[in-house]
Scaffold this motif. Structure first.
Motif, PDB file in Angstrom:
ATOM      1  N   THR A   1      11.645   7.659 -17.479  1.00  0.00           N
ATOM      2  CA  THR A   1      12.322   8.755 -18.184  1.00  0.00           C
ATOM      3  C   THR A   1      11.469   9.359 -19.300  1.00  0.00           C
ATOM      4  OG1 THR A   1      13.368   6.988 -19.469  1.00  0.00           O
ATOM      5  CG2 THR A   1      14.700   8.014 -17.746  1.00  0.00           C
TER       6      THR A   1
ATOM      7  N   SER B   1       7.579  10.684 -21.123  1.00  0.00           N
ATOM      8  CA  SER B   1       6.606  11.752 -20.877  1.00  0.00           C
ATOM      9  C   SER B   1       5.672  11.406 -19.707  1.00  0.00           C
ATOM     10  CB  SER B   1       5.816  11.980 -22.177  1.00  0.00           C
ATOM     11  OG  SER B   1       4.636  12.668 -21.936  1.00  0.00           O
TER      12      SER B   1
ATOM     13  N   ARG C   1      17.149   4.335 -22.896  1.00  0.00           N
ATOM     14  CA  ARG C   1      18.402   4.932 -23.401  1.00  0.00           C
ATOM     15  C   ARG C   1      18.826   6.187 -22.651  1.00  0.00           C
ATOM     16  NH1 ARG C   1      17.129   3.663 -29.286  1.00  0.00           N
ATOM     17  NH2 ARG C   1      17.966   1.557 -29.398  1.00  0.00           N
ATOM     18  N   ASN C   2      17.875   6.857 -21.985  1.00  0.00           N
ATOM     19  CA  ASN C   2      18.188   8.156 -21.387  1.00  0.00           C
ATOM     20  C   ASN C   2      18.844   7.977 -20.017  1.00  0.00           C
ATOM     21  OD1 ASN C   2      18.289  10.811 -20.568  1.00  0.00           O
ATOM     22  ND2 ASN C   2      16.258  11.321 -21.366  1.00  0.00           N
TER      23      ASN C   2
ATOM     24  N   GLU D   1      -0.307  -0.541 -25.480  1.00  0.00           N
ATOM     25  CA  GLU D   1       0.096  -1.628 -26.380  1.00  0.00           C
ATOM     26  C   GLU D   1       0.018  -2.989 -25.694  1.00  0.00           C
ATOM     27  OE1 GLU D   1       1.855   1.178 -25.814  1.00  0.00           O
ATOM     28  OE2 GLU D   1       2.378   2.144 -27.716  1.00  0.00           O
TER      29      GLU D   1
ATOM     30  N   GLY E   1       5.303  11.627 -25.892  1.00  0.00           N
ATOM     31  CA  GLY E   1       6.447  10.992 -26.529  1.00  0.00           C
ATOM     32  C   GLY E   1       6.260  10.925 -28.042  1.00  0.00           C
TER      33      GLY E   1
HETATM   34  P1  NDP Z   1       8.026   8.225 -24.170  1.00  0.00           P
HETATM   35  O1  NDP Z   1       8.631   7.853 -25.453  1.00  0.00           O
HETATM   36  O2  NDP Z   1       8.057   9.625 -23.716  1.00  0.00           O
HETATM   37  O3  NDP Z   1       8.657   7.322 -22.984  1.00  0.00           O
HETATM   38  C1  NDP Z   1       8.753   5.937 -23.131  1.00  0.00           C
HETATM   39  C2  NDP Z   1       9.447   5.297 -21.957  1.00  0.00           C
HETATM   40  O4  NDP Z   1       9.696   3.927 -22.260  1.00  0.00           O
HETATM   41  C3  NDP Z   1      10.816   5.908 -21.655  1.00  0.00           C
HETATM   42  O5  NDP Z   1      11.079   5.770 -20.275  1.00  0.00           O
HETATM   43  C4  NDP Z   1      11.757   5.038 -22.462  1.00  0.00           C
HETATM   44  O6  NDP Z   1      13.092   5.069 -21.990  1.00  0.00           O
HETATM   45  C5  NDP Z   1      11.123   3.674 -22.250  1.00  0.00           C
HETATM   46  N1  NDP Z   1      11.414   2.746 -23.335  1.00  0.00           N
HETATM   47  C6  NDP Z   1      11.526   3.002 -24.656  1.00  0.00           C
HETATM   48  N2  NDP Z   1      11.818   1.880 -25.348  1.00  0.00           N
HETATM   49  C7  NDP Z   1      11.904   0.879 -24.424  1.00  0.00           C
HETATM   50  C8  NDP Z   1      12.198  -0.511 -24.501  1.00  0.00           C
HETATM   51  N3  NDP Z   1      12.457  -1.121 -25.670  1.00  0.00           N
HETATM   52  N4  NDP Z   1      12.195  -1.237 -23.349  1.00  0.00           N
HETATM   53  C9  NDP Z   1      11.927  -0.644 -22.161  1.00  0.00           C
HETATM   54  N5  NDP Z   1      11.661   0.681 -22.025  1.00  0.00           N
HETATM   55  C10 NDP Z   1      11.641   1.420 -23.140  1.00  0.00           C
HETATM   56  O7  NDP Z   1       6.521   7.669 -24.221  1.00  0.00           O
HETATM   57  P2  NDP Z   1       5.233   8.248 -23.481  1.00  0.00           P
HETATM   58  O8  NDP Z   1       5.524   8.521 -22.040  1.00  0.00           O
HETATM   59  O9  NDP Z   1       4.617   9.286 -24.317  1.00  0.00           O
HETATM   60  O10 NDP Z   1       4.262   6.984 -23.575  1.00  0.00           O
HETATM   61  C11 NDP Z   1       4.398   5.854 -22.735  1.00  0.00           C
HETATM   62  C12 NDP Z   1       3.149   4.991 -22.880  1.00  0.00           C
HETATM   63  O11 NDP Z   1       2.031   5.733 -22.410  1.00  0.00           O
HETATM   64  C13 NDP Z   1       2.827   4.631 -24.349  1.00  0.00           C
HETATM   65  O12 NDP Z   1       2.295   3.348 -24.388  1.00  0.00           O
HETATM   66  C14 NDP Z   1       1.766   5.651 -24.750  1.00  0.00           C
HETATM   67  O13 NDP Z   1       0.884   5.168 -25.729  1.00  0.00           O
HETATM   68  C15 NDP Z   1       1.031   5.843 -23.419  1.00  0.00           C
HETATM   69  N6  NDP Z   1       0.364   7.128 -23.275  1.00  0.00           N
HETATM   70  C16 NDP Z   1       1.102   8.286 -23.302  1.00  0.00           C
HETATM   71  C17 NDP Z   1       0.482   9.516 -23.161  1.00  0.00           C
HETATM   72  C18 NDP Z   1       1.272  10.783 -23.103  1.00  0.00           C
HETATM   73  O14 NDP Z   1       0.679  11.852 -22.872  1.00  0.00           O
HETATM   74  N7  NDP Z   1       2.567  10.775 -23.293  1.00  0.00           N
HETATM   75  C19 NDP Z   1      -0.983   9.617 -23.066  1.00  0.00           C
HETATM   76  C20 NDP Z   1      -1.650   8.349 -23.012  1.00  0.00           C
HETATM   77  C21 NDP Z   1      -0.992   7.149 -23.119  1.00  0.00           C
HETATM   78  P3  NDP Z   1      14.213   6.163 -22.513  1.00  0.00           P
HETATM   79  O15 NDP Z   1      13.468   7.455 -22.708  1.00  0.00           O
HETATM   80  O16 NDP Z   1      15.168   6.194 -21.363  1.00  0.00           O
HETATM   81  O17 NDP Z   1      14.806   5.631 -23.772  1.00  0.00           O
END
Ligand code: NDP
Ligand code: MG
Length: 400
Positions: A20, A22, A47-48, A134, A213
């Protein structure tokens, strides 16, 4: 558009953890581009609930995992009567990542919450397309051990690491001299340092080049993201901190570089679009034809570079310090950062106090040099507590 000639006969079966978010939604965009080449087996969200339910109806995975209590009930009830199995929590994530019907796990959960499922996938010998940096920051040595013991594969999704990975194709590992990670510099590169304490969350969430995100966007504004990426590079490519440089490159066109022993440097370039490294991680070692935006060289006015300002952006030197300290220090730094970012977003911590809180946690919490998973989880909790409670001594804001 005809399917590319090199799309396989058998679809690659994906578990998309963090579907869900980015990276998760952009991964599904790639699946939509090549519907015959991929099959979605697992989707997870936190949560989404609404977005996860819509994704589940569209992609019909066999398993959906929800990690938030309330969202779990909503998703389970909404998908009752379908063939989709809905499971809960970290255990659900780990089981789904190890399913025999999964070929590739896309690890796109944000934060240390993604670590256990990355380890579970690698312990099951899977190919992991890793966005969740992470996991490597916190437990790099455990990831390395799981890779060695179970024959899995780790392919970077992060654009800088994908760039380095691409530069390294066909090169002997011993020929690598330095890795150079590029950083956009974030939204405050040009801002006078004495105004940093006034920075509002909405200003920090406004990244100049990338749409991501919230947590990683704040990490980009503090340069902690680059610090975490230095650690990620250490574990992905087996290069020590003294051979990993960071250079600010505001256009975000060069995604990173490698210098070799003969003095040659290779770079990977493109428009800032995460779909390109996501697709490469899913199709590696192949490259499939796709309509992603190409660089228009006539519009590239220049490529600029400058050293990062380590005094203004204290999170970057803290990350190098944690990497050099090793042991539990990276886990402490990461957990304290997650809490400090959440406090900043909630309006209870100033931008300038983020590195202060992290530095305090690093000084306060120590642990074994070769920590077990239990040691790491325990220090993570301690660091979260310390970072939540620590209140830096405030100086009044200046108006000049
Ligand atoms: P987002 O915040 O957009 O998405 C995070 C995802 O993780 C969502 O599906 C969210 O669910 C889920 N999530 C949040 N908290 C928890 C939890 N406690 N347990 C399980 N799932 C959880 O983050 P991004 O997509 O931006 O980033 C994801 C990873 O990718 C990060 O580690 C980031 O550093 C890395 N990254 C991201 C980039 C980007 O362009 N976005 C680029 C390079 C690396 P929900 O939304 O349903 O709450
Ligand atoms: Mg990156």
């Amino acid at each position: 558009m005809p399917p590319p000639a090199d799309v396989p006969d058998e679809p690659r079966r994906l578990a998309i953890l963090g579907a869900t978010g980015s990276i998760g939604t952009q991964t599904l965009d790639i699946v939509r581009l090549f519907p015959d080449a991929f099959e979605v087996e697992v989707l997870s969200g936190h949560r989404n609930a609404e977005r996860l339910i819509a994704q589940a109806r569209a992609f019909e995975p066999t398993h959906v995992v929800v990690t938030d209590d309330a969202a779990y009930v909503t998703v389970r009830d909404a998908l009752a009567g379908t063939a989709i199995q809905v499971t809960y929590g970290q255990d659900g994530l780990c089981e789904a990542a190890a399913l025999p019907t999964v070929d590739v796990v896309v690890a796109a959960v944000v934060g240390a919450a993604g670590m256990r499922s990355v380890l579970a996938a690698l312990e099951a010998g899977k190919t992991v397309a890793l966005a969740n940096k992470e996991a490597l920051v916190v437990a790099g040595h455990l990831v390395e051990a799981a890779l060695a013991a179970h024959g899995g594969t780790l392919i970077p999704v992060d654009s800088e690491h994908s760039a380095i990975f691409q530069c390294l194709q066909g090169e002997p590992p011993a020929a690598v001299e330095r890795l150079i990670l590029t950083a956009s510099g974030g939204p405050f590169r040009m801002r006078p340092r004495h105004t940093f304490a006034d920075i509002k969350p909405e200003e920090a969430l406004n990244h100049p080049n990338w749409s991501m995100g919230a947590k990683i966007t704040i990490d980009s504004a503090t340069l902690m993201n680059k610090g975490l990426e230095v650690m990620e590079a250490r574990w992905l490519f087996g290069v020590g901190p003294d051979a990993i440089d960071v250079v600010v490159h505001p256009q975000s066109i060069i995604h990173s570089m490698v210098t070799f022993h003969d003095g040659s440097t290779k770079a990977q370039l493109g428009v800032p679009d995460m779909k390109v490294p996501i697709q490469y991680a899913l199709t590696y070692p192949e490259r499939w034809e796709a309509p992603h935006e190409r660089l228009d060289w006539g519009q590239v006015a220049g490529l600029d570079f400058e050293p990062p300002d380590r005094e203004a952006f204290g999170c970057l030197p803290l990350a190098y310090e944690a990497l050099r300290l090793g042991g539990v220090a990276p886990a402490v730094l990461n957990a304290a950062n997650e809490v400090a970012v959440a406090r900043f977003l909630a309006g209870t911590l100033r931008f300038t106090e983020i590195p202060e809180v992290i530095g305090y946690a690093l000084k306060t919490i120590t642990g074994p040099a070769q920590p077990s998973l239990e040691n790491l989880i325990e220090r993570d909790s301690m660091a979260r507590r310390v970072a939540q409670e620590h209140q830096p001594r405030r100086v009044p804001l200046t108006n000049c």
